[in-house]
Design an enzyme around this catalytic site. Structure first.
Site, mmCIF file in Angstrom:
data_model
loop_
_atom_site.group_PDB
_atom_site.id
_atom_site.type_symbol
_atom_site.label_atom_id
_atom_site.label_comp_id
_atom_site.label_asym_id
_atom_site.label_seq_id
_atom_site.Cartn_x
_atom_site.Cartn_y
_atom_site.Cartn_z
ATOM 1 N N HIS A 1 0.834 -1.217 0.000
ATOM 2 C CA HIS A 1 0.000 0.000 0.000
ATOM 3 C C HIS A 1 0.862 1.258 0.000
ATOM 4 C CE1 HIS A 1 -3.986 -1.831 0.326
ATOM 5 N NE2 HIS A 1 -3.404 -2.746 1.071
ATOM 6 N N ASP B 1 2.593 2.151 -2.984
ATOM 7 C CA ASP B 1 2.742 2.664 -4.361
ATOM 8 C C ASP B 1 1.931 3.937 -4.590
ATOM 9 O OD1 ASP B 1 0.440 1.145 -4.139
ATOM 10 O OD2 ASP B 1 0.642 0.163 -6.087
ATOM 11 N N SER C 1 -2.713 -21.618 -26.603
ATOM 12 C CA SER C 1 -2.441 -21.700 -25.171
ATOM 13 C C SER C 1 -2.540 -23.156 -24.738
ATOM 14 C CB SER C 1 -3.448 -20.854 -24.392
ATOM 15 O OG SER C 1 -3.497 -21.311 -23.045
ATOM 16 N N ALA D 1 -3.346 -16.058 -7.906
ATOM 17 C CA ALA D 1 -2.904 -16.354 -6.540
ATOM 18 C C ALA D 1 -2.094 -15.198 -5.950
ATOM 19 C CB ALA D 1 -2.079 -17.631 -6.516
ATOM 20 N N LEU E 1 0.557 -13.849 -7.635
ATOM 21 C CA LEU E 1 1.928 -13.896 -8.156
ATOM 22 C C LEU E 1 2.035 -13.267 -9.537
ATOM 23 C CD1 LEU E 1 2.942 -17.467 -6.951
ATOM 24 C CD2 LEU E 1 3.314 -15.264 -5.868
ATOM 25 N N SER F 1 -0.583 -12.643 -15.009
ATOM 26 C CA SER F 1 -0.907 -11.783 -16.159
ATOM 27 C C SER F 1 0.281 -10.919 -16.560
ATOM 28 C CB SER F 1 -2.142 -10.932 -15.874
ATOM 29 O OG SER F 1 -1.930 -10.037 -14.803
ATOM 30 N N ASP G 1 4.008 -4.929 -10.886
ATOM 31 C CA ASP G 1 4.025 -6.322 -11.345
ATOM 32 C C ASP G 1 4.799 -6.477 -12.654
ATOM 33 O OD1 ASP G 1 2.379 -6.523 -9.195
ATOM 34 O OD2 ASP G 1 0.572 -7.049 -10.322
#
Ligand code: ADP
Ligand code: MG
Length: 376
Positions: free
Chosen positions: A32, A34, A65, A119, A121, A124, A169
């Site tokens: 929290h 950023d 995929s 989850a 991690l 995407s 991310d």
């Protein structure tokens, strides 16, 4: 995974492909922070998306995929957007490269991954970064700056996937390096690598597999508290606040706003303290700071939940070095810094006790800090 991807590519297409990969990520500390102009401290992990890609001399993209077991074909103009959500990540990356003046032509691709989906991690970001890196290498002689590749992933989420995410991310997925965490300054976007390659400890994520959907958009409320306190202090973000300044206005703000701001200010200090500790290989201090973060997230910022507090307590009782909620809160994972000789006992105990209490087992993910986007 590599062999499977190449063999699948061979079955579907005739060209000889190049292999690319990019990673999921963890954030060791800096939660929290950023949107308050502070620091985050992520690293890429040994769970990745891998793709075999070859130009096909057309203006169409054909992607299979393996994990979804589906092939999608799309053109490269805005109106060609596919409807399958997984394919929109790849289409979005193509479009965002084009919007920045980069070259994208038709290609064939097969991809798979082992970053657990949803989850915490960032599977995407791994997917976006893998294709952004590949398109830069295949068509643009790597002229697009690596930080811009992360922005391409972020814009993809915003413009094609309906997720209004920050930059962490994608940044971690693109820039990650083996044995290193990165302290990203969310105000200046400057970053610095710090060593994280402990011999005696490892990182283990415990996914509670619960997600509490809350009605009153708690995230926005936290943001508003932070903004109110910053405004009261006459500064842009809480990045420029300290505890002394906060104490000086304590009587003029609500108890809730005070607690929220206190967490953000202390969390900034904790990130800096952890970086210093890592420079002297002091993992015990790192662990202590992780527990402090959990305490702050739970009691001051109030974004924990019963299940995550339970996992944190079990970690403490087992003698785990450090443990805290990872991510926005209200569910998801804890990240744990565990002495290697304790990992087995800890994960078995946590699994058993969590299951006895909540009726389902948590998922355990050991992670190693690894390289981000790359050509294989
Ligand atoms: P996370 O927190 O893991 O990033 P998201 O919901 O943001 O969760 O992204 C997950 C989505 O990314 C999936 O629904 C899928 O569309 C795509 N994705 C991730 N990993 C894969 C994969 N291995 N194969 C296909 N699509 C994937
Ligand atoms: Mg995501």
């Amino acid at each position: 995974m590599k062999e499977q991807i190449l063999s699948e590519f061979g079955k579907r297409f005739s060209e000889s492909p190049v292999l690319y990969a990019s990673a999921g990520r963890i954030n060791l500390i800096g939660e929290h922070t950023d949107y308050n102009g502070g620091f985050v401290f992520p690293g890429a992990i040994d769970k990745a998306i891998m793709a075999a890609i070859a130009p096909n001399d057309s203006d169409r993209v054909n992607v299979f995929s393996i994990d979804i077991d589906e092939e999608v074909s799309f053109g490269l103009r805005e109106e060609d957007a596919p409807t399958q959500s997984w394919a929109r990540y790849i289409f979005g990356v193509c479009r965002e490269v084009q919007k920045r003046g980069g070259v994208v032509k038709g290609f064939n691709a097969v991809f798979a991954g082992n970053v657990p989906l949803g989850a915490g991690l960032s599977s995407s970001a791994a997917l976006e970064s893998c294709f952004a890196y590949a398109l830069n290498d295949l068509y643009n002689e790597n002229r697009i700056d690596k930080f811009e590749l992360a922005r391409i992933g972020q814009s993809t989420e915003h413009n094609y996937c309906g997720v209004n995410c920050g930059i962490m991310d994608q940044f971690a997925s693109v820039m990650g390096q083996k044995g290193k965490l990165m302290r990203l300054d969310c105000r200046s976007m400057e970053f610095e690598y710090f060593p994280f390659a402990p011999e005696e400890y490892e990182l283990v994520l415990i996914d509670s597999r619960v997600k509490h959907e809350l009605a009153d958009s708690p995230y926005n409320k936290r943001r508003q508290s932070c903004e109110r306190v910053a405004a009261r202090l006459g500064i842009e973000t809480l990045r420029d606040a300290d505890m002394e300044k906060l104490e000086a206005i304590r009587d003029e703000i609500s108890a809730e706003d005070y607690s929220r701001a206190k967490f953000v200010i202390e969390e900034k200090e904790r990130v800096l303290a952890v970086c210093e500790a890592l420079n002297r290989d002091d993992y015990e201090t790192v662990g202590k700071k992780m527990y402090e973060t959990h305490q702050g997230l739970s009691k001051d910022y109030e974004v924990s939940c019963e299940e995550l507090d339970f996992l944190n307590d079990v970690a403490k009782e087992c003698g785990v070095t450090g443990s805290r909620i990872m991510g926005g809160g209200f569910g998801g994972c804890t990240i744990n810094l565990v002495r290697k000789d304790l990992t087995e006992r800890f994960t078995a105990t946590a699994t058993e006790r969590f299951n006895a209490r909540y009726g389902h087992k948590p998922q355990i993910y050991p992670v190693v800090i690894s390289d981000g986007a790359r050509k294989l």
